[in-house]
Every structure is written in structure tokens, then in C-alpha cells.
Write a protein that holds these residues in place. Structure first.
Motif, PDB file in Angstrom:
ATOM      1  N   MET A 254       0.849  -1.196   0.000  1.00  0.00           N
ATOM      2  CA  MET A 254       0.000   0.000   0.000  1.00  0.00           C
ATOM      3  C   MET A 254       0.883   1.245   0.000  1.00  0.00           C
ATOM      4  O   MET A 254       1.978   1.234   0.536  1.00  0.00           O
ATOM      5  CB  MET A 254      -0.914   0.006   1.227  1.00  0.00           C
ATOM      6  N   HIS A 255       0.374   2.290  -0.587  1.00  0.00           N
ATOM      7  CA  HIS A 255       1.130   3.546  -0.653  1.00  0.00           C
ATOM      8  C   HIS A 255       0.295   4.683  -0.100  1.00  0.00           C
ATOM      9  O   HIS A 255      -0.905   4.734  -0.330  1.00  0.00           O
ATOM     10  CB  HIS A 255       1.501   3.872  -2.096  1.00  0.00           C
ATOM     11  N   ASP A 256       0.954   5.567   0.602  1.00  0.00           N
ATOM     12  CA  ASP A 256       0.297   6.805   0.987  1.00  0.00           C
ATOM     13  C   ASP A 256       0.597   7.810  -0.121  1.00  0.00           C
ATOM     14  O   ASP A 256       1.715   8.298  -0.250  1.00  0.00           O
ATOM     15  CB  ASP A 256       0.839   7.284   2.337  1.00  0.00           C
ATOM     16  N   LEU A 257      -0.410   8.080  -0.950  1.00  0.00           N
ATOM     17  CA  LEU A 257      -0.136   8.877  -2.147  1.00  0.00           C
ATOM     18  C   LEU A 257       0.248  10.301  -1.802  1.00  0.00           C
ATOM     19  O   LEU A 257       1.037  10.924  -2.519  1.00  0.00           O
ATOM     20  CB  LEU A 257      -1.358   8.866  -3.071  1.00  0.00           C
ATOM     21  N   VAL A 258      -0.301  10.848  -0.713  1.00  0.00           N
ATOM     22  CA  VAL A 258       0.070  12.213  -0.325  1.00  0.00           C
ATOM     23  C   VAL A 258       1.560  12.264  -0.037  1.00  0.00           C
ATOM     24  O   VAL A 258       2.265  13.179  -0.459  1.00  0.00           O
ATOM     25  CB  VAL A 258      -0.735  12.649   0.911  1.00  0.00           C
ATOM     26  N   TRP A 259       2.016  11.260   0.680  1.00  0.00           N
ATOM     27  CA  TRP A 259       3.431  11.215   1.033  1.00  0.00           C
ATOM     28  C   TRP A 259       4.272  11.027  -0.221  1.00  0.00           C
ATOM     29  O   TRP A 259       5.250  11.733  -0.448  1.00  0.00           O
ATOM     30  CB  TRP A 259       3.654  10.066   2.025  1.00  0.00           C
ATOM     31  N   ASP A 260       3.872  10.085  -1.093  1.00  0.00           N
ATOM     32  CA  ASP A 260       4.678   9.766  -2.267  1.00  0.00           C
ATOM     33  C   ASP A 260       4.680  10.899  -3.285  1.00  0.00           C
ATOM     34  O   ASP A 260       5.704  11.203  -3.880  1.00  0.00           O
ATOM     35  CB  ASP A 260       4.129   8.500  -2.948  1.00  0.00           C
ATOM     36  N   ARG A 261       3.506  11.491  -3.513  1.00  0.00           N
ATOM     37  CA  ARG A 261       3.389  12.448  -4.608  1.00  0.00           C
ATOM     38  C   ARG A 261       3.695  13.873  -4.203  1.00  0.00           C
ATOM     39  O   ARG A 261       4.073  14.693  -5.024  1.00  0.00           O
ATOM     40  CB  ARG A 261       1.973  12.410  -5.181  1.00  0.00           C
ATOM     41  N   LEU A 262       3.465  14.213  -2.913  1.00  0.00           N
ATOM     42  CA  LEU A 262       3.633  15.605  -2.516  1.00  0.00           C
ATOM     43  C   LEU A 262       4.919  15.807  -1.722  1.00  0.00           C
ATOM     44  O   LEU A 262       5.728  16.668  -2.049  1.00  0.00           O
ATOM     45  CB  LEU A 262       2.421  16.042  -1.688  1.00  0.00           C
ATOM     46  N   TYR A 263       5.105  14.991  -0.688  1.00  0.00           N
ATOM     47  CA  TYR A 263       6.206  15.272   0.230  1.00  0.00           C
ATOM     48  C   TYR A 263       7.537  14.748  -0.290  1.00  0.00           C
ATOM     49  O   TYR A 263       8.560  15.403  -0.145  1.00  0.00           O
ATOM     50  CB  TYR A 263       5.911  14.698   1.611  1.00  0.00           C
ATOM     51  N   MET A 264       7.528  13.566  -0.912  1.00  0.00           N
ATOM     52  CA  MET A 264       8.792  13.030  -1.392  1.00  0.00           C
ATOM     53  C   MET A 264       9.415  13.930  -2.458  1.00  0.00           C
ATOM     54  O   MET A 264      10.611  14.190  -2.399  1.00  0.00           O
ATOM     55  CB  MET A 264       8.621  11.591  -1.910  1.00  0.00           C
ATOM     56  N   PRO A 265       8.638  14.421  -3.448  1.00  0.00           N
ATOM     57  CA  PRO A 265       9.257  15.350  -4.410  1.00  0.00           C
ATOM     58  C   PRO A 265       9.823  16.597  -3.734  1.00  0.00           C
ATOM     59  O   PRO A 265      10.931  17.038  -4.065  1.00  0.00           O
ATOM     60  CB  PRO A 265       8.098  15.715  -5.339  1.00  0.00           C
TER      61      PRO A 265
END
Lengths: 671, 316
Positions: A618-629
């Protein structure tokens, strides 16, 4: 003694306790003194604030202290809004103090908790009391840092250091947004008193910017999506009674900040600001509870559910903003009352649930639900209190969560009268999402209670757990009673909130005190009414009647036997439904899209002795798409700038020279 | 006051007494449609009495919650069912809970039932509970949106007022009401665990939901749960009846003479609904569990569309 001075004196006592705890934190029994003081002082704060709210008739009480900036001092003021939030903070603090009296004896490093606990309480009180921007921000930051220290109390445990780091970054970001918001509010003149801000004339773009900045600043502290990422990391990392304070009370202080600025200081809002807040609130509510449903760590589940409840509060606030902008005062008062009622409710049941999770943690040493189960036999009183909390937070009658949710629905039903098309189309969708969030919350807390307390124990620790101490039980049961009382006597709460809505909107909900049978009627008796007291009495009476009839006319005999289970031989506790499998149907419905959940089953060929495997991704999309970049962007820039550290003296000198020339040029060209 | 109390009492007893009859009637009609003779219509009463008289066998690992839950489930469902107008609106206590609260009361009952399913710690109980909450999580928003539609039209969430409004000539044919009706029927089918969502007649099958949760129950506890299930079916039919077929409800203040007529018409409505339900259930196959979200998603979308239409134009 005016209310404000008394409350400040209470906070001074808390701060003095904090100072004393620094010195004597390691002394045997120090936790009793600290938590006992917190209990007494917080009870006093809640009582005085409640007394003020009920009797003062909205007349503010001021105190000025010569602290802070020498030409400014520090202004403190109690008005109805502040008094209501002081009741919430005081009640939460008192419950946490009571719980800490027992729970604190398990603490391995008391000197890391005891000084910061009263300081954190004092910080939250002072934020609510502050009546100028400088004091507000100072206390806000003090509150953040004190809670950060509490998050880091067990800094050697896995994940806690990262949680503290993320929290610190997000808290800093939030305070920066607030700083800018207050800067804009005060304007070029720079008068930071709330009275001056309220009276000031501002250019048209300022309210927009301030609203956005408040959503960033207060929203990040409250846990609005997408600024929520720190919350499920930091809240569970602290000791459980502090988690209760952070989730149940500190998020409320953040909501206080938002309400104070947007409803009080900013004046009449633009109509679209309601839409922004509504949509953010709805997204937060649904995403928060879906995350909670997928979570198997009990305390993180509760933290995610806090995000959901903050979303519900913001939905109500958004409605209030929209109604206020359209001049529908009565509807706005209804929506704001729903929001504040939910603030109170959430502080009650979320503290209760975190206390319960702390009791489970201290009894078994586990937070992972996959290692719990069957605790209802080992911890009967805790399980009753936790069950009350679960029913209340799932918004089910006759407990308090349902009342605020019901008021929110009634407010939504007022929305066809708003003139703006955009709002009319958004509001029913938001209503659907609110209902979805409530239904998912019920699913989530069936799962939380069912896996943790019901079934058979999934580990030895759960099988041999013991009931917790009396102080902790007293705190939990007191909050459970609070949930029931607020649930069956909501008219009293609604009437107590009337001064707040009167002060902020100039309107109030109709008085509920004189209605027959303690019913609540938000607008008019013909439109809608709800009488939780009668519903409660009816349920109890019919259940008692059913028991009597079944035992008198039917059989009383009861035999214990092995579980039936369709006649299958019992394969042991492993074959029970687990937290993961319970969530699987909902994960398939919602998670495939929102969390990119992928299940993989590896079955070995027939005859092979290799084990079968099930993996879930499972992925936390907020974390992957917003915070990681963002994080990798900052990392990239830092890597590039790192070269500046290794220059020769010649290059440093030329750099200094170039920047000097550039600055002079700017000065020369400045008009 | 005493007379009002009496009528309210009659309503409470009426729903309690009629609920098993409706269940038995639907079973009988279904059996006849399948060319079976079927059990007598009164069989559910006999089953309940038999269950009440038998000793209750409780699994070893069951807690107090397992034994308390059936009574609470029954009580919450009974209170909810008694608050829906059956033969006359505007009874003494009908203002106690509006439609939203009635829906939430059913939610409370379901919460306890799902917990009871997990109490013993067998895999069947867990599977039932986890599917039940999945179905509820999708059905409840749809139901609330239907409530929105009705409340927006009638200007009230009070069922008696809604029923009065729906019986008045100013309603007319509306698209949004049609959508709400279809959505309400779909949600009611799902909430009551009827075919095609769940099969009330099945045991020993992995497809079951409600029956899996109550698998460990026996004796008086099972009687309470069965009675609660029957009450819930009656409630759904009464709800559809009083909102969409409100004719024949005894008008408030019409006097005692209007009540027998109201009761007779109510019985006729129940019979018609029972025949329709049996026809529908025999004509359709049960769907896979993971098709249920599609089914309920359609109900949700219909309900949302109905509400949106009203928000956009009050005449649709």
C-alpha cells in the motif's frame, strides 16, 4: 479576581510545576505531585471557564502583563469563544492528569515527561487566552515545542526520532504561515492587539491570503489533508496520556486559532471561502478514516481517526462560513454550534480511546492489533469504557458523537437557501461524504474494538494481561460518563454554546432549555427534532422488557460448549479474522484507487513444500506524490549548495565582493 | 394524553406482532412461486417460541457482550421500527427521532451485531462482520442522501411531516422522487440481507453475511436476533410505504374511527410489498460479494443525482 487573572494564575502554577519537575523529575513519586497538580489546576480552569461561559453574558475579562516586547506587553482576555475552548482544554487536561496518576508509574524515563506535561498544558491554555498576535504566536510555539519534547520522550524507540523530526518541520512550517497571516492582519501599522486587528481596514486581497495562510498554519496543526502526515507519526509516539492531549485537545487549540482569526478577526468572509473549507474538510474526513481503517497499530488508528474528526469540524465551519457570507445568521449559528459541539465531543471520546489504548499498551506491551484480542475477559472495565468511546466516535445514538453529526446534517439541509450555485452543488456531495465518513468510522471502530478486545488472544501477552490501575480506570470511566451525558442531554451543551455564536455571528440557536422532555430542536419543531433522552430510555426499557420476557416466559438455562463454527474443527486463534483481513473488503472497494493497494498471493505448485505467501502493498499517495518530491528537491538543492562549503579563500572573497556590488546596485536602482 | 399513549402502545405492539408474520408471508409466497408448498405462514412465531423455550448454548470463549448484544439489537430495532409511521402519522412520540436518527438507531443495532459476530473468535463470525460493515459503509451514505431528497422536498426530516407532505397534492411526479424510490429499495434490500445481496435462507455457505454473524447464537439470544431481523424488514417496508405510498394513513385528529381503516390499509401494503419482494427474490440470482459495491454504488449515485436535481431545480 477577574476570570482572566485567575486563569493566568492557574497557568503560572502549571509553569512553576514544570520548573519544579525539571529539578525533581527523577524523585520517586514525583509523577503523583505533577499529575495531581495538573488535575487540580485543570479542573479549576475548566470550572472557572464554564462558570464564565454560563454567567458572564459575553462580557470579556482582560488582563495585561508587562511581559514580551517592552512597548507592547502581553494581553490576555477571556471571551465566550476562549472560555469554551478553555473548558475543552481544562477537561482534557484534568482527565489526562487523573489518568497520569496511575499510568505515570509505568514511565521508564519520568524526567523526560514530567517537566513538559504541565508546560504543554499551560501552553495550550495560554494560546487560547492570548489577545494579541505576538503573545498568541509565542504561546503557540511554546505549545508546539513542549509537545515535541513529549513526542521525543522515548526517542530511542524505533520511528520516534523520525516522528519528532517530521513534527518539528511541520510545526515550523505552520508557525511560519501563522506569522505571515498575522503580519498581513496587522498591516503596515503593525498594531498586534486583537482589538486593533478587528477594527483595521484592509485591502481586498488580504482576507483571501489570510484564509489560505490560516488553512496552512492552523490546518497543519489540526491535521487537514494534505498537511496531516506528521500527525499519525507524532501523536502515537508520545506516552498515551500525552497522545490523548495532542489528539483530543491540541488539535482543538488549532481549530480555536482558525475560528478566532477567520470568524472573529477577519470579518464577513467571501462566499467561496466556505467552498474551500468544505471541500478540504470532506476530503480530510474521508481520507482520514480510510487510513484509520487500513491501520493495524491501535494508536495510529486513533490518530488517523482524529484527522477524520477534524475534517468533520471543518465541514461544519465551512458551512458556517458559507451561511454567514450569505447573511443566513440562524443557519450559520447552527453550523458553528455543530462544529463546536463536535470539538467538545471529540475531545471527550478521543481522550477516552487513547487512554484505553494506553491501558492496553501497558497491560500487554503491544500496540499492534494483530497481537491483541480477547482483552474483554482480562480487562473488563477498560473494555466497557473503550466500547463507549467506540460507539460514541462512530456517531451512533444515544451517545454524543451522533448529536453533533445530526446537527451537521441539519445544517446541510439548510443549504438550498444559499444563493450561490457552486455551493448548492457542492453541499449535497459534501453531505454524502460526511455520511460516508460516519459509516466508515463505524466500520473502523467495529474493527478496532472487535480485533483488540473480542475474539481470542493472538499473543501470550494478550492472554495474560491484567486490568489497569484505579486512577486510569477512573479517568476512562469519567470520560465515558461524559460521552453519555453529552449524548442524552445535548440541549444543555447547545445552550452553553449560545454566547459563543452570539459573540461571533450575532445569532444563536433557539434556546433548548424550556423544551418538553429535553428534546433538541435546531430550527423549528415541524422541521426536525431529536430527543436522545427518550431514545435512551426507550432502548433501556425495551431491552429490560425483552430480558424479562425471555427469562420469565422462556428458558433461563444456559450451557457453555465449544464454539460451533459450522462444525469445522477449531484450528486455534490464528484462524480468526485479523485486523488485515477484516479491512480487506473495504480495502478492495476504496484502497485500490486511493492507496494503490495490491495483494499478491504466491501459491506453491501442488506437492511442493514451500510456504504460500500473501503480500500486501500500500502507498500513501500524499506522502509519495507531494512530500517526497519536495524532500528530494530540497535534498538536491542542498547537495548543489554544499559546494559553497569547500571553496578557496580567494573564491570566498570574490563571492563576498560580487554580492556586495549586487546589493549596492539594488540600492542604487531602488526607486 | 392517555388515548395518545394507547395509540402509541398499539403501534409498538403492532410492529412487534406483525414482523414475524411478514417474514413468514414472504417465505410462503416464495415457496409457492417455486412450486413448493412451503412452511405455514405462522411458522416464524412457532420458531421464536421454540427458541425462547430452549436452553441457550454459549461458546466457551464468549464474553458478556455476546449475551447482552441480542437484547440491545432487538431494543434498538424495535424502537426504530415503532417510530416509523405505520397506520397513523403524528403519534405521541413520533417527534422523538427523525429519519436521520432512525437510520442511526439501525446503525447502532448493526454495530452491536457486528461486534457480537467477532466475539467468539471463529472465522465465520469475522467474515460476516467484515462484510456487513462493508455493505453498511456503502448503504448508509446512499440512505442519507435519500433522506436529504425527502427532507428538501418536505422541508422536514420528521417522518410524519414527510408522509403528510407526500400525501398532499402538491407533490406530483418528480424525477428525483423516482430516483430516491429506486435507491431506497436497493438500499433496503442490502440492509435487510435479501437476495441478491445476501441470502436469508442460507447456511454453511461462504457467501453468507448476516447468517455468518449469528452462527454461534442459539436459544433466546437467537430468538431476539431473528425477531430484530424481522422487525427491520417490517421497518423498511413501512418506511417505503409511509413515504411513497402514504395514502390511507389515518390523518392526525381524524379520531379513533380512522385507525381500523389505517391498519387495514397498512396490512394491504405489507402484503403487496411481501408479494413484490418474493417475486423479485425468485426472479434474481444472488450476486458475488464483490459485486455488491457496484450494486450499492448505483444506489448511491441515484440518490446523489436525485438530491442534486433538487438542489438545482425545486420542480424536478
Amino acid at each position: 479576581m477577574p476570570a482572566a487573572s485567575f486563569l493566568l494564575a492557574c497557568d503560572a502554577v502549571l509553569l512553576a510545576t514544570a520548573m519544579a519537575a525539571i529539578a525533581f523529575g527523577r524523585v520517586e513519586g514525583a509523577h503523583r505531585a505533577v499529575y495531581g497538580t495538573a488535575l487540580v489546576v485543570s479542573t479549576a480552569i475548566a470550572a472557572v471557564a464554564l462558570g464564565y461561559l454560563l454567567t458572564a453574558g459575553g462580557v470579556p475579562s482582560d488582563t495585561w502583563l508587562p511581559l514580551g516586547l517592552p512597548w507592547l506587553g502581553a494581553d490576555f482576555r477571556v471571551d465566550p469563544l476562549a472560555a469554551f475552548f478553555l473548558v475543552v482544554v481544562g477537561a482534557g487536561g484534568a482527565a489526562a492528569g487523573l489518568y497520569g496518576l496511575g499510568y505515570g508509574s509505568h514511565e521508564s524515563a519520568p524526567h523526560r515527561v514530567l517537566p513538559f506535561f504541565p508546560a504543554f498544558l499551560a501552553g495550550m491554555n495560554l494560546v487560547v487566552l492570548a489577545a494579541d498576535a505576538f503573545t498568541f504566536l509565542l504561546c503557540w510555539e511554546f505549545m508546539s515545542l513542549a509537545s515535541w519534547a513529549l513526542v521525543m520522550a522515548h526517542h530511542r524507540e524505533e520511528g520516534n526520532a523520525r516522528a519528532g523530526y517530521v513534527y518539528l518541520v511541520m510545526a515550523g512550517f505552520g508557525t511560519m504561515a501563522l506569522l505571515l497571516a498575522f503580519g498581513l492582519l496587522a498591516g503596515a501599522g503593525g498594531d498586534y492587539g486583537f482589538d486593533a486587528i478587528r477594527a483595521a481596514q484592509r485591502p481586498a486581497f488580504v482576507p483571501t491570503l489570510v484564509l489560505v495562510l490560516m488553512l496552512l498554519g492552523a490546518g497543519s496543526k489540526a491535521g487537514l489533508v494534505p498537511l496531516h502526515v506528521w500527525l499519525p507519526l507524532a501523536h502515537p509516539a508520545a506516552p498515551s496520556h500525552v497522545s490523548a492531549l495532542m489528539s483530543g485537545v491540541m488539535t482543538k487549540v488549532a481549530i480555536y486559532g482558525f475560528v478566532r482569526v477567520v470568524f472573529d478577526l477577519l470579518g464577513t468572509p467571501a462566499w467561496w471561502s466556505g467552498i474551500v473549507v468544505l471541500v478540504l474538510g470532506a476530503v480530510t474526513a474521508v481520507l482520514g478514516i480510510l487510513h484509520a481503517l487500513m491501520e493495524r497499530d491501535l494508536k495510529r488508528l486513533l490518530a488517523y481517526s482524529t484527522i477524520e474528526n477534524v475534517g468533520v469540524v471543518f465541514i461544519c465551519l465551512g458551512l458556517a462560513l458559507a451561511f454567514q457570507a450569505s447573511g443566513m445568521g440562524a443557519a450559520a449559528a447552527l453550523a458553528l454550534t455543530a462544529a463546536l459541539f463536535h470539538v467538545l465531543n471529540h475531545s471527550l471520546f478521543k481522550s477516552l480511546l487513547f487512554f484505553g489504548a494506553g491501558a492496553v499498551l501497558s497491560a500487554t506491551g503491544h500496540r499492534d492489533m494483530e497481537r491483541l484480542g480477547g482483552l474483554i475477559h482480562r480487562m473488563p472495565q477498560t473494555s466497557v469504557a473503550f466500547l463507549v468511546g467506540c460507539v460514541a466516535i462512530a456517531a451512533l445514538p444515544p451517545f454524543n458523537g451522533f448529536v453533533s453529526e445530526w446537527l451537521a446534517f441539519q445544517a446541510i439541509l439548510q443549504s438550498p437557501q444559499v444563493p450561490q450555485w457552486g455551493l448548492r452543488i457542492i453541499v449535497p456531495a459534501v453531505g454524502g461524504l460526511l455520511a460516508l465518513a460516519a459509516a466508515l468510522a463505524a466500520a473502523c471502530f467495529v474493527r478496532a474494538f472487535g480485533i483488540t478486545f473480542l475474539g481470542r488472544p493472538r499473543s501470550d501477552a494478550a492472554a495474560t494481561a491484567h486490568e489497569v490501575d484505579r486512577w486510569s480506570l477512573a479517568a476512562m470511566l469519567a470520560l465515558a460518563v461524559g460521552c453519555l451525558l453529552a449524548g442524552i442531554l445535548p440541549g444543555l451543551v447547545i445552550d452553553a454554546l449560545a454566547p459563543v455564536t452570539l459573540a461571533l455571528l450575532g445569532e444563536r440557536m433557539p434556546a433548548q432549555a424550556g423544551l418538553d422532555w429535553l428534546s433538541i430542536v435546531p430550527i423549528a419543531a415541524g422541521r426536525s427534532s431529536y430527543n436522545p433522552l427518550l431514545v435512551f430510555v426507550f432502548i433501556v426499557a425495551s431491552a429490560a422488557l425483552a430480558v424479562a420476557v425471555a427469562h420469565r416466559l422462556g428458558s433461563r438455562a444456559l450451557r457453555r460448549g465449544p464454539a460451533w463454527g459450522c462444525g469445522f474443527p477449531d484450528p486455534g486463534p490464528v484462524a480468526q479474522y485479523s485486523a488485515g483481513s477484516f479491512a480487506q473488503p473495504l480495502r478492495r472497494v476504496f484502497g485500490t484507487l486511493l492507496f494503490r493497494a495490491r495483494e499478491r498471493v504466491e501459491m506453491p505448485a501442488p506437492g511442493s513444500v514451500a510456504p504460500a505467501r500473501f503480500t500486501l502493498e500500500m502507498h500513501d499517495l500524499v506522502w509519495d506524490r507531494l512530500y517526497m518530491p519536495i524532500a528530494s528537491g530540497i535534498g538536491f538543492a542542498a547537495d548543489r549548495l554544499n559546494r559553497l562549503q569547500f571553496l578557496t579563500i580567494r573564491r570566498y572573497l570574490s563571492l563576498v565582493f560580487v554580492s556586495l556590488v549586487a546589493l549596492l546596485l539594488v540600492l542604487a536602482l531602488w526607486p | 394524553m392517555i388515548a395518545d399513549l394507547l395509540v402509541q402502545g398499539i403501534q409498538m405492539l403492532l410492529v412487534l406482532l406483525l414482523a414475524p408474520l411478514l417474514t413468514g408471508f414472504v417465505r410462503k409466497v416464495k415457496a409457492r412461486l417455486l412450486r413448493r408448498r412451503g412452511p405455514p405462514v405462522l411458522q416464524p412465531y412457532r420458531d421464536l417460541l421454540r427458541l425462547l423455550r430452549k436452553e441457550a448454548v454459549v461458546a466457551d470463549g464468549a464474553s458478556w457482550l455476546f449475551r447482552v448484544a441480542p437484547y440491545l439489537i432487538f431494543a434498538a430495532t424495535w424502537v426504530a421500527a415503532a417510530l416509523v409511521p405505520t397506520f397513523a402519522p403524528g403519534l405521541l412520540f413520533s417527534w422523538t427521532a427523525d429519519l436521520i436518527a432512525i437510520v442511526a438507531l439501525l446503525g447502532s443495532a448493526r454495530f452491536m451485531l457486528a461486534l457480537a459476530g467477532m466475539d467468539v473468535g471463529t472465522s465465520f463470525g469475522g467474515i460476516g462482520s467484515s462484510r456487513e460493515v462493508m455493505i453498511a459503509a456503502l448503504a448508509e451514505p446512499a440512505l442519507l442522501l435519500i433522506v436529504f431528497t425527502l427532507a428538501l422536498l418536505a422541508g422536514s426530516t420528521q417522518l410524519s411531516t414527510v408522509a403528510g407532505f407526500m400525501a398532499s397534492p402538491e407533490v406530483g411526479l418528480r424525477v428525483s422522487l423516482g430516483m430516491a424510490l429506486i435507491a431506497l429499495v436497493m438500499v433496503a434490500i442490502a440492509e435487510n440481507g435479501r437476495v441478491p445481496v445476501d441470502n436469508p435462507a442460507t447456511h454453511l455457505e461462504l457467501t453468507m453475511v448476516h447468517e455468518a454473524m449469528v452462527l454461534e447464537y442459539s436459544g433466546r439470544h437467537l430468538a431476539m436476533i431473528e425477531l430484530a431481523a424481522a422487525l427491520k424488514l417490517l421497518l423498511s417496508v413501512s418506511l417505503v410505504g409511509c413515504v411513497f405510498v402514504p395514502w390511507g394513513l389515518a390523518a392526525p385528529g381524524a379520531g379513533a374511527a380512522a385507525y381500523p381503516q389505517g391498519i387495514a390499509l397498512y396490512l394491504a401494503k405489507l402484503a403487496a410489498a411481501g408479494v413484490l419482494l418474493a417475486l423479485f427474490e425468485t426472479a434474481i440470482a444472488k450476486m458475488r460479494v464483490f459485486r455488491v459495491p457496484d450494486f450499492l454504488g448505483a444506489a448511491l449515485m441515484l440518490a446523489l443525482l436525485g438530491t442534486l436535481l433538487l438542489f438545482v431545480s425545486r420542480s424536478l
